[in-house]
Design an enzyme around this catalytic site. Structure first.
Site, PDB file in Angstrom:
ATOM      1  N   SER A  22     -10.076  26.946  -1.249  1.00  0.00           N
ATOM      2  CA  SER A  22     -10.728  26.836  -2.560  1.00  0.00           C
ATOM      3  C   SER A  22     -10.031  27.668  -3.628  1.00  0.00           C
ATOM      4  O   SER A  22     -10.062  27.316  -4.812  1.00  0.00           O
ATOM      5  CB  SER A  22     -12.192  27.259  -2.467  1.00  0.00           C
ATOM      6  OG  SER A  22     -12.304  28.611  -2.046  1.00  0.00           O
ATOM      7  N   ASP A  70     -17.640  35.485  -8.490  1.00  0.00           N
ATOM      8  CA  ASP A  70     -18.815  35.412  -7.626  1.00  0.00           C
ATOM      9  C   ASP A  70     -18.679  36.318  -6.400  1.00  0.00           C
ATOM     10  O   ASP A  70     -19.484  36.255  -5.478  1.00  0.00           O
ATOM     11  CB  ASP A  70     -19.071  33.962  -7.174  1.00  0.00           C
ATOM     12  CG  ASP A  70     -17.862  33.358  -6.459  1.00  0.00           C
ATOM     13  OD1 ASP A  70     -16.899  34.099  -6.185  1.00  0.00           O
ATOM     14  OD2 ASP A  70     -17.879  32.146  -6.176  1.00  0.00           O
ATOM     15  N   HIS A 102     -14.295  34.105  -5.419  1.00  0.00           N
ATOM     16  CA  HIS A 102     -13.365  33.295  -6.205  1.00  0.00           C
ATOM     17  C   HIS A 102     -12.982  34.005  -7.502  1.00  0.00           C
ATOM     18  O   HIS A 102     -13.728  34.848  -8.005  1.00  0.00           O
ATOM     19  CB  HIS A 102     -13.987  31.931  -6.507  1.00  0.00           C
ATOM     20  CG  HIS A 102     -14.368  31.174  -5.272  1.00  0.00           C
ATOM     21  ND1 HIS A 102     -15.665  31.139  -4.798  1.00  0.00           N
ATOM     22  CD2 HIS A 102     -13.618  30.455  -4.401  1.00  0.00           C
ATOM     23  CE1 HIS A 102     -15.701  30.414  -3.685  1.00  0.00           C
ATOM     24  NE2 HIS A 102     -14.467  29.996  -3.422  1.00  0.00           N
TER      25      HIS A 102
END
Length: 235
Positions: free
Chosen positions: A14, A186, A189
Site C-alpha cells: 500500500s 494514520d 501510511h
C-alpha cells in the site's frame, strides 16, 4: 520500429499503491522529477506481503517489460512484519521474508535488470498509538509494532548489501528524525511530509541512475513549424 520509452517501475504494498494519492505522494514526486524522461509505473498492492508478491511479480514484470528500465524499487515488509498471532493472514516469518526478497531480486536480474538498477526500500517506522486508534476506529485488528519492523528493515538492507543492489534504509532515516510521527497520517501510511521525506532519501539513487537522460522529443522552440517532420521524424 517503435521506440521504447524509458521506464521506472515501483513495486510494493500500500505504501507504493498510494504513491499517487494526496498524502502518500512520493511516487508522484518521482514522476514529476522524471517528467518527459521516464514513464513511472506504479505496481503497488495494498495489504500484500512478500509471499504473495513473489508469486505475482513474474506476471507483472516480464522480460519485455524491462526493456530500457532505469530503476525498479522493491518496497515491502510493512505487512510481513505484523504480529504472527494477531495478524496471521499477513505475517511472513523473518527467514522466509529474506528468502522471498532474495528470490524477487534474483528474478529481476534473471530477466535482464542490472542489480545496480534495483532499489530495496526498507519498511518505515510505525506510530503504534496512532495506528492502533485507526485500526480500532475502522474495525481492523491491530498487530503492528516497531520492534519486529526494525528487524525486517534490517534484513532489507542486508539483502541489498549481499547481492549488490541499491538500498534506502527508510526505517533508520525516519527514526533519526525527532518528528518522525508527523511523517505518517494514520500511523502506518505516509503524510505529505513523509512522502517528501522518502523522495529525498530516494533522490540520490534516482539521480545516479537517470542523470544522463535527456528530455524525450525535441524542445518546442527547435521545431520548424513550417516543416515539423524534419525534426520530429528523427524520433
Amino acid at each position: 520500429m517503435e521506440k521504447s520509452w524509458p521506464k521506472v517501475i515501483l513495486f510494493g504494498d500500500s505504501l507504493t499503491q498510494y504513491g499517487y494519492s494526496h498524502d502518500g505522494c512520493w511516487a508522484a514526486f518521482v514522476a514529476d522529477h522524471l517528467q518527459r524522461k521516464c514513464d513511472v509505473i506504479n505496481r503497488g498492492f495494498s495489504g500484500y506481503n512478500t509471499r504473495w508478491c513473489k508469486i505475482i511479480l513474474p506476471k507483472l514484470v516480464t522480460k519485455a517489460d524491462v526493456t530500457d528500465t532505469k530503476m525498479v524499487t522493491i518496497f515491502l515488509g510493512a505487512n510481513d512484519s505484523v504480529d504472527s498471532v494477531l495478524c496471521p493472514n499477513q505475517h511472513v516469518p523473518l527467514n522466509e521474508f529474506k528468502k522471498n526478497m532474495i528470490d524477487m531480486v534474483q528474478y529481476l536480474m534473471d530477466i535482464g535488470v542490472n542489480k545496480e538498477k534495483i532499489v530495496i526500500i526498507s519498511p518505515p517506522t510505525c506510530d503504534e498509538q496512532k495506528w492502533q486508534s485507526d485500526c480500532e476506529e475502522k474495525g481492523r485488528v491491530f498487530g503492528k509494532f516497531n520492534g519486529p519492523t526494525k528487524d525486517y528493515a534490517k534484513v532489507c538492507i542486508e539483502v541489498g548489501e549481499e547481492i549488490g543492489t541499491q538500498t534506502v534504509d527508510l526505517y533508520t532515516a525516519m527514526s533519526c528524525q525527532k518528528d518522525w510521527e508527523d511523517m505518517l497520517n494514520d500511523g502506518l501510511h505516509f503524510s505529505p511530509y513523509g512522502s517528501q521525506f522518502l523522495f529525498e532519501q530516494l533522490k540520490p539513487v534516482l539521480d545516479k541512475l537517470t542523470s544522463n537522460m535527456k528530455l524525450q522529443l525535441p524542445y518546442w522552440a527547435d521545431i520548424d513549424n513550417e516543416n515539423p517532420h524534419k525534426l520530429l521524424n528523427k524520433y
